[in-house]
Motif scaffolding. Structure first.
Motif, PDB file in Angstrom:
ATOM      1  N   GLN A   1      -5.703   5.299   7.680  1.00  0.00           N
ATOM      2  CA  GLN A   1      -6.541   4.114   7.887  1.00  0.00           C
ATOM      3  C   GLN A   1      -5.803   2.851   7.444  1.00  0.00           C
ATOM      4  O   GLN A   1      -5.860   1.822   8.121  1.00  0.00           O
ATOM      5  N   ASP A   2      -5.115   2.933   6.309  1.00  0.00           N
ATOM      6  CA  ASP A   2      -4.371   1.777   5.812  1.00  0.00           C
ATOM      7  C   ASP A   2      -3.265   1.385   6.788  1.00  0.00           C
ATOM      8  O   ASP A   2      -2.998   0.194   7.007  1.00  0.00           O
TER       9      ASP A   2
ATOM     10  N   THR B   1     -10.838  -6.886   5.356  1.00  0.00           N
ATOM     11  CA  THR B   1     -10.512  -5.630   4.703  1.00  0.00           C
ATOM     12  C   THR B   1     -11.586  -4.603   5.066  1.00  0.00           C
ATOM     13  O   THR B   1     -12.695  -4.972   5.479  1.00  0.00           O
TER      14      THR B   1
ATOM     15  N   VAL C   1       0.745   4.112   2.517  1.00  0.00           N
ATOM     16  CA  VAL C   1       1.209   4.014   3.887  1.00  0.00           C
ATOM     17  C   VAL C   1       2.464   4.839   4.097  1.00  0.00           C
ATOM     18  O   VAL C   1       2.702   5.401   5.160  1.00  0.00           O
TER      19      VAL C   1
ATOM     20  N   ALA D   1       0.858  -1.187   0.000  1.00  0.00           N
ATOM     21  CA  ALA D   1       0.000   0.000   0.000  1.00  0.00           C
ATOM     22  C   ALA D   1       0.891   1.232   0.000  1.00  0.00           C
ATOM     23  O   ALA D   1       1.315   1.704   1.060  1.00  0.00           O
TER      24      ALA D   1
ATOM     25  N   HIS E   1      -4.876  -0.283   9.739  1.00  0.00           N
ATOM     26  CA  HIS E   1      -5.334  -1.610   9.334  1.00  0.00           C
ATOM     27  C   HIS E   1      -4.165  -2.590   9.290  1.00  0.00           C
ATOM     28  O   HIS E   1      -4.274  -3.735   9.749  1.00  0.00           O
TER      29      HIS E   1
ATOM     30  N   LYS F   1      -7.053   8.149   4.089  1.00  0.00           N
ATOM     31  CA  LYS F   1      -6.962   6.729   3.745  1.00  0.00           C
ATOM     32  C   LYS F   1      -5.594   6.157   4.099  1.00  0.00           C
ATOM     33  O   LYS F   1      -5.482   5.006   4.539  1.00  0.00           O
TER      34      LYS F   1
END
Length: 329
Positions: free
Chosen positions: A270-271, A302, A26, A23, A274, A267
């Protein structure tokens, strides 16, 4: 029925979290966090949500060095603390760990100050667990079928406890009564502790609660388990048949735990969270704590999977609340 997330999904989520470059966004979070991170728990210490949050907090803190604070804000079935999270700045410093009541509250509580599906972003469905239906050893019921037979012979004479009006246990046995065409009497409690005390003492005929709540009493012989509410048996209680095995084919109702963030949280952040949650859930010690001690089937979904699951849960249980005119305590 809600989407069943496979064990393969757990493996993929954990693998993705461990792969460098999976990702690229990140990398944009290198300057985050600059201050303490808050995990809001919208329930008091005890129960199951608080230990889930604290187990994840410790593992992530040990792995990253982040300063994570667990903030208990109980009240109104979890809606007070969740509202605080929904209204917090979407800057990555506030997260909320929720329970299955999160999907029931929109229909049960008429004056909620936030929109469950719009004001919070699903980050991860951590895990699910069946509930257990138990009876005091002195009662004559050996199977859930015995309950159904007795209830049909004498409607409205058998009592069952749940942790409150509109709880998942209450809604589950409402559906089961409709499917099986029998009637038993609901006794709502202000939590799992008082309910468990009363079923152990024989004050009620049945009780329904999470496997984590009732397994210690089952193992101690203080209550007898009649059924679990998943579509298969629980690894924690392998000898206890599911409702699906006892005349309710394909029936499943699961307690669950998840992590959300205020909508608008970047995002990339959040990634990053996660990924750290997935790494935490991959640790054997964490899996043992959540699996063996809390009876949880780990999912590590996910965000998209959790969004689908949550939408289905809100729709399913909202219909039960409305069709049966169920009101909060």
């Amino acid at each position: 029925m809600p989407t069943t997330l496979s064990r393969r999904a757990v493996t993929l989520a954990i693998a993705a979290a461990a792969m460098p470059g999976i990702a690229p966004a990140v990398a944009q979070t290198d300057d985050w966090p600059k201050q303490p991170i808050k995990f809001i728990v919208p329930f008091p210490p005890g129960g199951t949500v608080d230990p889930v949050a604290r187990i994840l907090q410790k593992q992530i803190t040990d792995a990253t060095g982040w300063n994570i604070i667990v903030d208990n804000r109980p009240g109104a079935g979890g809606s007070i603390g969740t509202a605080a999270a929904a209204k917090s700045p979407a800057d990555g410093y506030t997260w909320v760990v929720v329970f299955d009541t999160h999907a029931v509250n929109p229909s049960l509580l008429p004056n909620m100050t936030f929109d469950t599906l719009k004001d919070l972003a699903p980050v991860m469905l951590v895990g699910t667990s069946p509930m257990a239906v138990v009876t005091p050893p002195g009662r004559p019921f050996k199977t859930f079928g015995d309950v159904v037979t007795a209830a049909k012979a004498k409607p409205d004479t058998i009592t069952y406890g749940s942790i409150g009006n509109g709880s998942l246990g209450h809604l589950t046995l409402t559906l089961v009564q409709q499917a099986g065409d029998f009637r038993i009497v609901h006794v709502p409690y202000k939590g799992g502790g008082p309910m468990t005390q009363d079923v152990v003492a024989g004050q009620i005929d049945l009780a329904i609660g999470t496997v984590a709540l009732l397994t210690p009493q089952i193992q101690a012989g203080k209550v007898r388990a009649l059924a679990v509410t998943g579509d298969k048996r629980s690894p924690v209680l392998p000898e206890v048949p599911s409702l699906a095995e006892q005349g309710f084919p394909n029936f499943s109702a699961l307690a669950w735990w998840g992590v959300l963030a205020p909508t608008g949280t970047p995002k990339a952040i959040q990634d990053r969270m996660h990924a750290e949650l997935a790494k935490a859930l991959a640790q054997p010690a964490v899996r043992k704590q959540l699996g063996e001690q809390l009876g949880m089937d780990l999912v590590a979904s996910t965000p998209a999977q959790f969004n689908t699951f949550l939408s289905e849960q809100v729709a399913r249980w909202g219909k039960v609340v409305k069709d049966n005119n169920i009101k909060p305590d």
